[in-house]
Design a protein around this motif. Structure first.
Motif, short mmCIF file in Angstrom:
data_model
loop_
_atom_site.label_atom_id
_atom_site.label_comp_id
_atom_site.label_asym_id
_atom_site.label_seq_id
_atom_site.Cartn_x
_atom_site.Cartn_y
_atom_site.Cartn_z
N GLY A 106 0.91 -1.36 -0.14
CA GLY A 106 0.13 0.05 -0.11
C GLY A 106 0.76 1.39 -0.06
N ALA A 107 1.91 1.24 0.67
CA ALA A 107 3.01 2.49 0.62
C ALA A 107 3.62 2.63 -0.54
N PHE A 133 9.62 -3.20 -3.98
CA PHE A 133 8.77 -2.21 -3.76
C PHE A 133 9.31 -0.91 -3.67
N THR A 134 9.05 0.23 -4.40
CA THR A 134 9.66 1.56 -4.31
C THR A 134 8.75 2.59 -3.82
N ARG A 135 9.42 3.53 -2.73
CA ARG A 135 8.76 4.75 -2.57
C ARG A 135 9.69 5.94 -2.79
N ASN A 136 9.31 7.15 -2.21
CA ASN A 136 9.98 8.47 -2.77
C ASN A 136 11.34 8.11 -2.25
N ALA A 137 11.90 7.78 -1.15
CA ALA A 137 13.12 7.78 -0.59
C ALA A 137 13.67 6.49 -0.33
N SER A 138 12.94 5.46 -0.47
CA SER A 138 13.52 4.18 -0.17
C SER A 138 12.83 2.98 -1.10
#
Length: 148
Positions: A106-107, A133-138
């Protein structure tokens, strides 16, 4: 992701197993700039990890892939103990893991499955999965496999 639940699931599935060992790991990688996917995987899994292929995966399909692998019953020669697969302990741990995977997915801004041509941290024989899984900073890599 709580690494303790992954360890507990591995210990539970490995207990009384026949020619069967489960490996589960979730690794976090901080992102700075525009790191490529292979670079992210190498940062997490080591320089010898060679990406064989990667594809976008629907977020809704991540948990069913993991669940199917972890509930692998094996056969007479190799696999987890039959009582383990049906145990309340494993079902409880899997419920916790499902919630954690749901939160991780979800994130994520992107969810991808991948396979390694070389450098897998554990030798996959019966099943394996690997997700990025990628997010903005990690980025997070959730990887699992079973071997004999």
């Amino acid at each position: 992701m709580d690494h303790q639940v992954l360890e507990e699931i591995s210990i539970t599935l490995n207990a009384d197993a026949r020619n069967y060992t489960v490996f589960l790991q979730c690794l976090e990688v901080p992102l700075s700039g525009a790191a490529g996917k292979e670079a992210i995987i190498k940062m997490a899994l080591g320089a010898e990890a060679t990406l064989g292929g990667i594809q976008v995966v629907e977020k809704a399909s991540v948990w069913p892939i993991i669940k199917e692998a972890l509930f692998y019953a094996g056969d007479d020669g190799a696999g987890p103990a039959a009582a383990t697969i049906k145990s309340e302990k494993l079902f409880a741990l899997m419920g916790v893991l499902e919630d954690e995977v749901r939160d991780l997915v979800g994130a994520a801004s992107t969810s991808e499955s991948f396979w390694l041509q070389d450098g897998h941290p554990a030798y996959p024989v019966f099943w394996d999965f690997a997700f990025l899984f990628t997010r903005n900073a990690s980025a997070s890599i959730l990887i699992g496999s079973s071997s004999d």
